[in-house]
Design a protein around this motif. Structure first.
Motif, PDB file in Angstrom:
ATOM      1  N   VAL A 207       0.834  -1.201   0.000  1.00 28.54           N
ATOM      2  CA  VAL A 207       0.000   0.000   0.000  1.00 28.54           C
ATOM      3  C   VAL A 207       0.868   1.250   0.000  1.00 28.54           C
ATOM      4  O   VAL A 207       0.560   2.235  -0.679  1.00 28.54           O
ATOM      5  N   GLY A 208       1.974   1.203   0.746  1.00 26.28           N
ATOM      6  CA  GLY A 208       2.886   2.338   0.763  1.00 26.28           C
ATOM      7  C   GLY A 208       3.465   2.622  -0.611  1.00 26.28           C
ATOM      8  O   GLY A 208       3.634   3.795  -0.992  1.00 26.28           O
ATOM      9  N   SER A 209       3.754   1.575  -1.374  1.00 24.62           N
ATOM     10  CA  SER A 209       4.279   1.753  -2.733  1.00 24.62           C
ATOM     11  C   SER A 209       3.250   2.421  -3.628  1.00 24.62           C
ATOM     12  O   SER A 209       3.575   3.337  -4.407  1.00 24.62           O
ATOM     13  N   TYR A 210       1.995   1.964  -3.520  1.00 24.45           N
ATOM     14  CA  TYR A 210       0.923   2.596  -4.304  1.00 24.45           C
ATOM     15  C   TYR A 210       0.748   4.058  -3.897  1.00 24.45           C
ATOM     16  O   TYR A 210       0.533   4.935  -4.749  1.00 24.45           O
ATOM     17  N   SER A 211       0.844   4.324  -2.599  1.00 28.07           N
ATOM     18  CA  SER A 211       0.669   5.694  -2.112  1.00 28.07           C
ATOM     19  C   SER A 211       1.812   6.602  -2.553  1.00 28.07           C
ATOM     20  O   SER A 211       1.602   7.768  -2.886  1.00 28.07           O
TER      21      SER A 211
ATOM     22  N   LEU B 158       3.553   6.210  -5.297  1.00 29.15           N
ATOM     23  CA  LEU B 158       3.314   6.445  -6.724  1.00 29.15           C
ATOM     24  C   LEU B 158       2.241   7.506  -6.921  1.00 29.15           C
ATOM     25  O   LEU B 158       2.368   8.386  -7.784  1.00 29.15           O
ATOM     26  N   PHE B 159       1.200   7.441  -6.106  1.00 31.01           N
ATOM     27  CA  PHE B 159       0.116   8.416  -6.206  1.00 31.01           C
ATOM     28  C   PHE B 159       0.594   9.811  -5.824  1.00 31.01           C
ATOM     29  O   PHE B 159       0.292  10.787  -6.512  1.00 31.01           O
ATOM     30  N   MET B 160       1.358   9.908  -4.739  1.00 30.81           N
ATOM     31  CA  MET B 160       1.877  11.206  -4.313  1.00 30.81           C
ATOM     32  C   MET B 160       2.856  11.768  -5.335  1.00 30.81           C
ATOM     33  O   MET B 160       2.860  12.982  -5.612  1.00 30.81           O
ATOM     34  N   ALA B 161       3.663  10.902  -5.927  1.00 35.55           N
ATOM     35  CA  ALA B 161       4.623  11.348  -6.937  1.00 35.55           C
ATOM     36  C   ALA B 161       3.895  11.886  -8.169  1.00 35.55           C
ATOM     37  O   ALA B 161       4.306  12.899  -8.749  1.00 35.55           O
ATOM     38  N   THR B 162       2.810  11.224  -8.570  1.00 39.01           N
ATOM     39  CA  THR B 162       2.012  11.697  -9.703  1.00 39.01           C
ATOM     40  C   THR B 162       1.401  13.055  -9.393  1.00 39.01           C
ATOM     41  O   THR B 162       1.416  13.974 -10.222  1.00 39.01           O
ATOM     42  N   THR B 163       0.861  13.179  -8.191  1.00 37.66           N
ATOM     43  CA  THR B 163       0.285  14.456  -7.748  1.00 37.66           C
ATOM     44  C   THR B 163       1.340  15.559  -7.774  1.00 37.66           C
ATOM     45  O   THR B 163       1.104  16.654  -8.297  1.00 37.66           O
ATOM     46  N   ALA B 164       2.501  15.259  -7.219  1.00 37.79           N
ATOM     47  CA  ALA B 164       3.566  16.253  -7.146  1.00 37.79           C
ATOM     48  C   ALA B 164       4.054  16.653  -8.540  1.00 37.79           C
ATOM     49  O   ALA B 164       4.340  17.834  -8.790  1.00 37.79           O
ATOM     50  N   TYR B 165       4.148  15.693  -9.447  1.00 32.90           N
ATOM     51  CA  TYR B 165       4.601  16.005 -10.803  1.00 32.90           C
ATOM     52  C   TYR B 165       3.647  16.999 -11.475  1.00 32.90           C
ATOM     53  O   TYR B 165       4.075  17.974 -12.089  1.00 32.90           O
ATOM     54  N   ILE B 166       2.338  16.741 -11.331  1.00 30.44           N
ATOM     55  CA  ILE B 166       1.345  17.634 -11.937  1.00 30.44           C
ATOM     56  C   ILE B 166       1.462  19.037 -11.361  1.00 30.44           C
ATOM     57  O   ILE B 166       1.485  20.027 -12.093  1.00 30.44           O
TER      58      ILE B 166
END
Length: 460
Positions: A137-141, A143-151
């Motif tokens: 779950v931490g890995s998915y989170s 990845l999600f935070m990294a996507t958010t930050a990139y945008i």
């Protein structure tokens, strides 16, 4: 002051702001609030509060942001009321706390998308094991935070606006497809009757209280999101029409979520109660019963929908503290984004660990009057969402009504609507901002504190 760079179009602003409002609460929380609170009667009360409470406050927040051209803290300073900047600081604190646990739930959604993609319909029964696995779950989170930050790191027009113009139409198409399919399932007529035909005898004090709370929280009010996005809006844009569009998109998607979920749930003989538990534990089995092909198609669309709804919200929430660092501390955007994103992820580790991995955070002893411990994620949600946001909304309404005054509010709104001050909408906004918003939100804040921290409630 020169206008800061911002949204390239009104449509871009509406898409981004609506994306901020449309989140996981619209897709799962709203339908099951309806299920637990009287069906269509709850829907009517909810819509009424969106009109009389949320719409006026949204207009005020956008107007403050556009006038000040600053973040939620800097906005009060720019308007000449530095002592009130603590309201913006409280909003930023709320954002940080909310995103720390929201990102974990977003990781669940993305993880379920992957699991259903590979045909693992039994993941529902494995939910307690899944959320306990902090590595997965931490890995998915992450990845999600990294996507958010990139945008967010790509800026307003090149990042947030561009992403919103893609995500929001796709989200809308997915929910339309799923709602259309759901209405062909057995029991769809029963679901429609429950959802669309009100029984007004079910409107109780608790129903009104729940509808009011959900209306406020579902439109991203009280955390400074609309102030932040408003600061990127052009002076010639019509704030009223934009706020109307944002409100309609938000409630429209929440409404369609009910048309999508209730037939799915009722067709399988499931209870309409359950919220997040039903979504993650029961719905994968529902998709499995649709067959190996249709089940995967519907299942991945559903969890992709949840992931997109989460992403549009996490982007707006992250932008709020980032805008503060960029405006007030003069930190370069890219550096501010990744610093804040990393800090919030670390702050979210207790929430990540509070679903069985850590006994301390799973049974977290918290409230002054609580008889039983709760998990840390629920505790943070209660503090940030149920306490700080209505408090901040109350303070914001007080500021607009009695400090900034409606004359200044109307003057800013008139920049995009010359005859606004003479309209019925102006009279309605003036009345609501002064006589409804402060006192209703103050009442909600007091009720939440008494309920969550002292175990006292007006409704049994």
């Amino acid at each position: 002051m020169t206008e800061r760079s911002g949204f390239s179009s009104k449509i871009g602003f509406i898409a981004a702001a609506a994306g901020s409002a449309v989140g996981l609460g619209n897709i799962w929380k709203f339908p099951f609030e309806v299920g637990e609170s009287g069906g269509a009667a709850f829907v009517i009360v909810y819509l009424a509060f969106c009109l009389i409470l949320c719409f006026p406050l949204m207009v005020a927040e956008i107007a403050i942001g556009r006038k000040a051209q600053r973040n939620p803290v800097g906005a009060f300073i720019a308007l000449g009321h530095e002592k009130w900047s603590f309201v913006g600081k409280l909003g930023i604190l709320s954002c940080v706390l909310i995103l720390s646990f929201y990102n974990v739930v977003a990781g669940w959604c993305f993880g379920y998308f992957i699991e259903i993609l590979f045909g693992n319909f039994s993941i529902g029964g494995q939910f307690p094991v899944f959320v306990k696995d902090i590595i997965k779950v931490g890995s998915y989170s992450i990845l999600f935070m990294a996507t958010t930050a990139y945008i967010v790191s790509r800026g307003i027009s090149g990042g947030i606006e561009k992403a919103a113009k893609i995500l929001m139409p796709v989200l809308f198409i997915i929910i339309l497809l799923l709602a259309g399919y759901a209405m062909t399932l057995p029991g769809a007529s029963k679901a429609a009757q429950f959802y669309l035909f009100p029984d007004f005898s079910k409107i109780t004090g608790e129903v009104v209280y729940n509808a009011l709370g959900h209306a406020f929280f579902s439109l991203s009010l009280g955390m400074g999101a609309m102030i932040t996005y408003g600061s990127y809006v052009g002076k010639k844009d019509n704030i009223i029409s934009s706020a109307v569009a944002i409100t309609l998109l938000d409630v429209g998607i929440a409404f369609m979520a009910g048309l999508m979920l209730f037939p799915m749930v009722i067709s399988q003989g499931l209870d309409t109660h359950g919220g997040a538990g039903l979504v993650f534990m029961s719905l994968p089995g529902v998709f499995g019963n649709m067959g190996p092909v249709m089940g995967i198609v519907v299942g991945i669309l559903f969890f992709l929908l949840l992931s997109f709804a989460a992403l549009t919200s996490t982007v707006s929430i992250l932008e709020i503290p980032v805008s503060y660092l960029v405006d007030e501390k003069r930190i370069k955007r890219s550096r501010a984004v990744w610093l804040v994103a990393a800090g919030i992820f670390i702050l979210g580790i207790p929430s990540l660990s509070s679903n069985g991995y850590s006994g301390f955070f799973t049974k977290f002893v918290t409230y002054f009057g609580a008889s039983d411990p709760t998990d840390f994620m629920t505790f943070i949600s209660d503090v940030a969402s149920n306490s700080f946001l209505p408090l901040n909304g109350f303070l914001m309404a007080l500021f607009v009504a009695f400090i900034w005054k409606k004359e200044n509010l109307f003057k800013e709104i008139s920049n995009g609507s010359k005859n606004f001050s003479n309209t019925l909408v102006a009279k309605f906004l003036g009345f609501s901002i002064k006589y409804l918003c402060p006192w209703i939100l103050g009442f909600v804040f007091v009720l939440n504190v008494l309920d969550k921290f002292f175990g006292l409630t007006l409704f049994g």
